[in-house]
Scaffold this motif. Structure first.
Motif, PDB file in Angstrom:
ATOM      1  N   ASP A  10      15.518  27.215  29.158  1.00  0.00           N
ATOM      2  CA  ASP A  10      14.083  27.449  29.247  1.00  0.00           C
ATOM      3  C   ASP A  10      13.379  26.764  28.075  1.00  0.00           C
ATOM      4  O   ASP A  10      13.578  27.135  26.909  1.00  0.00           O
ATOM      5  CB  ASP A  10      13.819  28.957  29.233  1.00  0.00           C
ATOM      6  N   VAL A  11      12.557  25.771  28.368  1.00  0.00           N
ATOM      7  CA  VAL A  11      11.899  24.978  27.329  1.00  0.00           C
ATOM      8  C   VAL A  11      10.976  25.837  26.476  1.00  0.00           C
ATOM      9  O   VAL A  11      10.959  25.732  25.240  1.00  0.00           O
ATOM     10  CB  VAL A  11      11.126  23.806  27.959  1.00  0.00           C
ATOM     11  N   ASP A  12      10.173  26.695  27.103  1.00  0.00           N
ATOM     12  CA  ASP A  12       9.235  27.526  26.345  1.00  0.00           C
ATOM     13  C   ASP A  12       9.977  28.512  25.449  1.00  0.00           C
ATOM     14  O   ASP A  12       9.534  28.794  24.326  1.00  0.00           O
ATOM     15  CB  ASP A  12       8.289  28.254  27.299  1.00  0.00           C
ATOM     16  N   GLU A  13      11.083  29.039  25.919  1.00  0.00           N
ATOM     17  CA  GLU A  13      11.895  29.942  25.106  1.00  0.00           C
ATOM     18  C   GLU A  13      12.445  29.204  23.893  1.00  0.00           C
ATOM     19  O   GLU A  13      12.439  29.723  22.768  1.00  0.00           O
ATOM     20  CB  GLU A  13      13.041  30.507  25.944  1.00  0.00           C
ATOM     21  N   ALA A  14      12.916  27.971  24.114  1.00  0.00           N
ATOM     22  CA  ALA A  14      13.459  27.177  23.016  1.00  0.00           C
ATOM     23  C   ALA A  14      12.414  26.926  21.938  1.00  0.00           C
ATOM     24  O   ALA A  14      12.692  27.024  20.736  1.00  0.00           O
ATOM     25  CB  ALA A  14      13.996  25.853  23.550  1.00  0.00           C
ATOM     26  N   LEU A  15      11.187  26.617  22.356  1.00  0.00           N
ATOM     27  CA  LEU A  15      10.125  26.333  21.399  1.00  0.00           C
ATOM     28  C   LEU A  15       9.631  27.597  20.694  1.00  0.00           C
ATOM     29  O   LEU A  15       9.269  27.562  19.518  1.00  0.00           O
ATOM     30  CB  LEU A  15       8.952  25.652  22.109  1.00  0.00           C
ATOM     31  N   ASP A  48      12.189  19.390  14.979  1.00  0.00           N
ATOM     32  CA  ASP A  48      11.621  20.478  14.190  1.00  0.00           C
ATOM     33  C   ASP A  48      10.467  21.110  14.956  1.00  0.00           C
ATOM     34  O   ASP A  48       9.642  20.411  15.559  1.00  0.00           O
ATOM     35  CB  ASP A  48      11.111  19.956  12.849  1.00  0.00           C
ATOM     36  N   VAL A  49      10.403  22.439  14.926  1.00  0.00           N
ATOM     37  CA  VAL A  49       9.349  23.172  15.629  1.00  0.00           C
ATOM     38  C   VAL A  49       8.381  23.736  14.603  1.00  0.00           C
ATOM     39  O   VAL A  49       8.789  24.443  13.679  1.00  0.00           O
ATOM     40  CB  VAL A  49       9.929  24.323  16.478  1.00  0.00           C
ATOM     41  N   PRO A  50       7.078  23.451  14.747  1.00  0.00           N
ATOM     42  CA  PRO A  50       6.105  23.983  13.785  1.00  0.00           C
ATOM     43  C   PRO A  50       5.960  25.493  13.926  1.00  0.00           C
ATOM     44  O   PRO A  50       6.146  26.053  15.000  1.00  0.00           O
ATOM     45  CB  PRO A  50       4.806  23.268  14.162  1.00  0.00           C
ATOM     46  N   HIS A  51       5.638  26.135  12.836  1.00  0.00           N
ATOM     47  CA  HIS A  51       5.389  27.568  12.824  1.00  0.00           C
ATOM     48  C   HIS A  51       3.927  27.800  12.480  1.00  0.00           C
ATOM     49  O   HIS A  51       3.271  26.915  11.956  1.00  0.00           O
ATOM     50  CB  HIS A  51       6.309  28.239  11.796  1.00  0.00           C
ATOM     51  N   PRO A  52       3.347  28.946  12.734  1.00  0.00           N
ATOM     52  CA  PRO A  52       3.990  30.169  13.233  1.00  0.00           C
ATOM     53  C   PRO A  52       4.331  30.081  14.713  1.00  0.00           C
ATOM     54  O   PRO A  52       3.816  29.234  15.431  1.00  0.00           O
ATOM     55  CB  PRO A  52       2.919  31.239  12.993  1.00  0.00           C
ATOM     56  N   ARG A  53       5.246  30.964  15.138  1.00  0.00           N
ATOM     57  CA  ARG A  53       5.617  31.007  16.546  1.00  0.00           C
ATOM     58  C   ARG A  53       4.423  31.470  17.383  1.00  0.00           C
ATOM     59  O   ARG A  53       3.706  32.376  16.986  1.00  0.00           O
ATOM     60  CB  ARG A  53       6.781  31.975  16.763  1.00  0.00           C
ATOM     61  N   LEU A 103       5.745  18.244  22.128  1.00  0.00           N
ATOM     62  CA  LEU A 103       7.146  18.648  21.986  1.00  0.00           C
ATOM     63  C   LEU A 103       7.722  19.132  23.309  1.00  0.00           C
ATOM     64  O   LEU A 103       8.852  18.797  23.677  1.00  0.00           O
ATOM     65  CB  LEU A 103       7.273  19.757  20.933  1.00  0.00           C
ATOM     66  N   ARG A 104       6.945  19.920  24.011  1.00  0.00           N
ATOM     67  CA  ARG A 104       7.384  20.435  25.305  1.00  0.00           C
ATOM     68  C   ARG A 104       7.685  19.298  26.273  1.00  0.00           C
ATOM     69  O   ARG A 104       8.707  19.296  26.956  1.00  0.00           O
ATOM     70  CB  ARG A 104       6.307  21.359  25.882  1.00  0.00           C
ATOM     71  N   LYS A 105       6.794  18.305  26.325  1.00  0.00           N
ATOM     72  CA  LYS A 105       7.007  17.157  27.209  1.00  0.00           C
ATOM     73  C   LYS A 105       8.254  16.377  26.792  1.00  0.00           C
ATOM     74  O   LYS A 105       9.024  15.928  27.650  1.00  0.00           O
ATOM     75  CB  LYS A 105       5.786  16.240  27.186  1.00  0.00           C
TER      76      LYS A 105
END
Length: 254
Positions: free
Chosen positions: A207-212, A228-233, A246-248
């Protein structure tokens, strides 16, 4: 059930120091064709690394190799610079199937790794009780697993995995069988209960959204990239240009 609010750290156990994990080489079952070739992966201490890839690409094989259940076909797998040759109590596994023992109560299931590790009965009972409070199941300690919903059983599995203060938690699509609302609740709960534990987490998902949402970084098995995923979640990634990009990128890799 609304998301459970919990204190930022385990109530009795000292925070673990997250393990560093390193994997090099080809992965698969002994005697078979490699499922993954030329793996080059370093997992940082204390991070949440989500792993994404198409079905059959070797996500679960990678996780089982890190757990010590499968040896690499070539290369090496290490924890803190030492070879991983077998399962170890410092690495906890969490599966999509909750794997609870049906003849044990909820509290007894959470106590199991503590009992195996030789924790005195009174101490393991106290720790299990406190972890059940953290995951919102304080009133279900005496029940057996068949009396719980799927989401509740996953809460028990999460409490069991973290009660023994592992240094790494390896999660194989643990929320994949849950409905959308329960899945979102479990994601929120995971973020909450991990806070302050110090544990390193490798979380396999399709699941892409879960991963991000969960990951500090995302590993794309199909391309070998680490993002790398930016924060905050946050969940509203479609309203954020960077997260949308990132999702794309992740979807394109699938």
């Amino acid at each position: 059930m609304p998301p459970v609010q919990a204190p930022p750290s385990p109530p009795t156990a000292k925070a673990a120091t997250g393990a560093s994990l390193r994997l090099r080489g080809s992965l698969g079952h002994p005697g078979s064709t490699p499922v993954l070739d030329a793996v080059d992966l370093d997992v940082r201490p204390g991070e949440v690394l989500t792993v994404v890839g198409p079905s059959g690409c070797g996500k679960s094989t990678l996780l089982r190799t890190l757990a010590g259940l499968l040896p690499p076909l070539t290369g090496s797998v290490e924890q803190d610079g030492h070879p991983i040759t077998r399962p170890d109590a410092t690495r906890a596994l969490v599966f999509q199937d909750d794997a609870l023992l049906p003849w044990r109560t909820v509290r007894a299931n959470v106590e199991l790794p503590l009992a195996i590790g030789g924790t005195p009965r009174a101490d393991r009972r106290r720790t299990a009780t406190e972890w059940l409070e953290r995951v919102g199941l304080a009133g279900h300690a005496h029940k057996h697993p068949h009396r719980l919903s799927g989401g509740q059983r996953q809460r028990v599995q999460l409490a069991r995995a973290l009660a023994a203060t592992p240094r790494a938690v390896l999660m194989d699509e643990p929320f994949g069988a849950l409905d959308a609302q329960t899945r979102a609740e479990m994601q929120d709960l995971l973020v909450t209960v991990l806070a302050g534990t110090g544990a390193t987490v490798v979380f396999v998902t399709h699941d892409v959204d879960e991963a991000l949402f969960l990951g500090d970084r995302v590993a794309l098995l199909a391309t070998g990239e680490l993002i790398d995923v930016p924060h905050p979640r946050e969940r509203a990634g479609d309203r954020d240009e960077d997260r949308s990009a990132l999702r794309k990128r992740i979807i394109d890799s699938l």
